[in-house]
Design a protein around this motif. Structure first.
Motif, PDB file in Angstrom:
ATOM      1  N   ARG A 171       0.801  -1.241   0.038  1.00 28.90           N
ATOM      2  CA  ARG A 171      -0.019   0.009   0.225  1.00 28.90           C
ATOM      3  C   ARG A 171       0.901   1.245   0.102  1.00 28.90           C
ATOM      4  O   ARG A 171       1.937   1.334   0.549  1.00 28.90           O
ATOM      5  CB  ARG A 171      -0.956   0.177   1.194  1.00 28.90           C
ATOM      6  CG  ARG A 171      -1.836  -1.125   1.119  1.00 28.90           C
ATOM      7  CD  ARG A 171      -3.124  -0.883   2.552  1.00 28.90           C
ATOM      8  NE  ARG A 171      -2.511  -0.410   3.720  1.00 28.90           N
ATOM      9  CZ  ARG A 171      -3.128  -0.216   4.686  1.00 28.90           C
ATOM     10  NH1 ARG A 171      -4.345  -0.770   4.555  1.00 28.90           N
ATOM     11  NH2 ARG A 171      -2.832   0.424   5.764  1.00 28.90           N
ATOM     12  N   SER A 193       2.058   5.007   0.864  1.00 25.55           N
ATOM     13  CA  SER A 193       2.204   5.641   2.215  1.00 25.55           C
ATOM     14  C   SER A 193       1.512   7.197   2.066  1.00 25.55           C
ATOM     15  O   SER A 193       1.038   7.449   3.093  1.00 25.55           O
ATOM     16  CB  SER A 193       3.521   5.734   2.830  1.00 25.55           C
ATOM     17  OG  SER A 193       4.422   6.375   1.914  1.00 25.55           O
ATOM     18  N   ASP A 194       1.399   7.405   0.740  1.00 24.00           N
ATOM     19  CA  ASP A 194       0.939   8.919   0.672  1.00 24.00           C
ATOM     20  C   ASP A 194      -0.468   8.521  -0.424  1.00 24.00           C
ATOM     21  O   ASP A 194      -0.466   7.678  -0.960  1.00 24.00           O
ATOM     22  CB  ASP A 194       1.855   9.965  -0.269  1.00 24.00           C
ATOM     23  CG  ASP A 194       3.079  10.066   0.598  1.00 24.00           C
ATOM     24  OD1 ASP A 194       2.932  10.257   1.956  1.00 24.00           O
ATOM     25  OD2 ASP A 194       4.209  10.207  -0.145  1.00 24.00           O
ATOM     26  N   PRO A 195      -1.299   9.660  -0.091  1.00 25.58           N
ATOM     27  CA  PRO A 195      -2.585   9.475  -0.992  1.00 25.58           C
ATOM     28  C   PRO A 195      -2.216   9.531  -2.318  1.00 25.58           C
ATOM     29  O   PRO A 195      -1.280  10.293  -2.841  1.00 25.58           O
ATOM     30  CB  PRO A 195      -3.500  10.391  -0.518  1.00 25.58           C
ATOM     31  CG  PRO A 195      -2.279  11.622   0.176  1.00 25.58           C
ATOM     32  CD  PRO A 195      -1.238  10.624   0.702  1.00 25.58           C
ATOM     33  N   LEU A 196      -2.881   8.775  -3.199  1.00 26.05           N
ATOM     34  CA  LEU A 196      -2.913   8.621  -4.569  1.00 26.05           C
ATOM     35  C   LEU A 196      -3.875   9.650  -5.195  1.00 26.05           C
ATOM     36  O   LEU A 196      -4.768  10.272  -4.541  1.00 26.05           O
ATOM     37  CB  LEU A 196      -3.237   7.419  -5.102  1.00 26.05           C
ATOM     38  CG  LEU A 196      -2.445   6.174  -4.813  1.00 26.05           C
ATOM     39  CD1 LEU A 196      -3.066   4.634  -5.218  1.00 26.05           C
ATOM     40  CD2 LEU A 196      -1.015   6.325  -5.094  1.00 26.05           C
ATOM     41  N   PRO A 197      -3.547  10.307  -6.516  1.00 26.34           N
ATOM     42  CA  PRO A 197      -4.571  11.185  -6.861  1.00 26.34           C
ATOM     43  C   PRO A 197      -6.031  10.358  -7.360  1.00 26.34           C
ATOM     44  O   PRO A 197      -5.891   9.161  -7.464  1.00 26.34           O
ATOM     45  CB  PRO A 197      -3.715  11.766  -8.210  1.00 26.34           C
ATOM     46  CG  PRO A 197      -2.973  10.904  -8.555  1.00 26.34           C
ATOM     47  CD  PRO A 197      -2.382   9.922  -6.862  1.00 26.34           C
ATOM     48  N   PRO A 198      -6.879  11.242  -7.081  1.00 24.20           N
ATOM     49  CA  PRO A 198      -8.349  10.829  -7.473  1.00 24.20           C
ATOM     50  C   PRO A 198      -8.419  10.293  -8.609  1.00 24.20           C
ATOM     51  O   PRO A 198      -7.724  10.855  -9.711  1.00 24.20           O
ATOM     52  CB  PRO A 198      -9.369  11.707  -7.026  1.00 24.20           C
ATOM     53  CG  PRO A 198      -8.639  13.046  -6.830  1.00 24.20           C
ATOM     54  CD  PRO A 198      -7.101  12.838  -6.796  1.00 24.20           C
ATOM     55  N   GLU A 199      -9.152   9.134  -8.908  1.00 22.61           N
ATOM     56  CA  GLU A 199      -9.388   8.437 -10.450  1.00 22.61           C
ATOM     57  C   GLU A 199     -10.816   9.010 -10.864  1.00 22.61           C
ATOM     58  O   GLU A 199     -11.363   8.019 -11.475  1.00 22.61           O
ATOM     59  CB  GLU A 199      -9.197   6.825 -10.407  1.00 22.61           C
ATOM     60  CG  GLU A 199      -7.680   6.778  -9.840  1.00 22.61           C
ATOM     61  CD  GLU A 199      -7.581   5.021 -10.146  1.00 22.61           C
ATOM     62  OE1 GLU A 199      -8.646   4.266 -10.141  1.00 22.61           O
ATOM     63  OE2 GLU A 199      -6.842   4.487  -9.736  1.00 22.61           O
ATOM     64  N   GLU A 221     -10.495  22.333   6.685  1.00 19.68           N
ATOM     65  CA  GLU A 221     -10.323  21.051   6.163  1.00 19.68           C
ATOM     66  C   GLU A 221     -10.670  21.078   4.585  1.00 19.68           C
ATOM     67  O   GLU A 221     -11.868  21.165   4.400  1.00 19.68           O
ATOM     68  CB  GLU A 221     -10.663  19.917   6.737  1.00 19.68           C
ATOM     69  CG  GLU A 221     -10.155  18.535   6.477  1.00 19.68           C
ATOM     70  CD  GLU A 221      -8.628  18.539   7.007  1.00 19.68           C
ATOM     71  OE1 GLU A 221      -7.840  18.116   6.081  1.00 19.68           O
ATOM     72  OE2 GLU A 221      -8.351  18.837   8.119  1.00 19.68           O
TER      73      GLU A 221
END
Length: 174
Positions: free
Chosen positions: A4, A6-12, A135
């Motif tokens: 997995r 560790s950082d967020p992936l860009p939205p698909e 946020e």
């Protein structure tokens, strides 16, 4: 088994698709009310309301950072969250509009701190404006509930861009 990130992936997906997916979650409809420094009342429609804690009694809701009303709620010490009843869709629409006095013709009583409680709401929560958290493109408001009440009335629900009803009155849990 893949690792997995560790950082967020860009939205698909794009924002339109995301908004449509979010609309599939049915929410209650509230009108958040407060009093301005000059004594006038202000209210807005919000569906981003949720319980947070029983001890202490906390609730939360959010408001877009771009909302012109954001400074009104950032600076006030108290507000009331009015949970609308099934027959109050017109009030939800009224308080979502950009009109001068959203309270014209609206029946309400004053809370302990002098804020509008909308008559006929299925529940209301008078809150101290405990904390605010920027946020994303919203600010999350955490309210410490000082007083609340409930009426046994069906609640107004918003789902997939339309108002509907829970179809049954609220009540107390034994």
């Amino acid at each position: 088994m893949s690792k997995r990130p560790s950082d967020p992936l860009p939205p698909e997906f794009d924002s339109r698709h995301f908004r449509h997916a979010l609309s599939q979650f049915a929410t209650g409809v509230t009108v958040i009310t407060t009093r301005l420094e000059d004594g006038r009342f202000f209210g807005l429609t919000a569906s981003s309301f949720n319980s947070l804690s029983l001890d202490p009694p906390l609730v939360l809701w959010s408001l877009a950072r771009s909302a012109s009303s954001l400074p009104l709620f950032m600076g006030n010490t108290h507000y009331v969250i009015n949970v609308l009843a099934a027959d109050q869709a017109a009030l939800a629409e009224r308080f979502a509009q950009r009109i001068d006095n959203r309270f014209d013709g609206v029946e309400f009583v004053l809370s302990y701190t002098g804020l509008p409680i909308i008559q006929g709401a299925t529940a209301w929560f008078e809150c101290h404006n405990r904390s605010r958290y920027p946020e994303g493109d919203h600010v999350i408001f955490v309210g410490e509930v000082e007083r609340c009440d409930v009426q046994a009335r069906p609640a107004l629900v918003f789902h997939d861009g339309h108002f509907s009803s829970t179809g049954r009155p609220g009540g107390s849990i034994s």
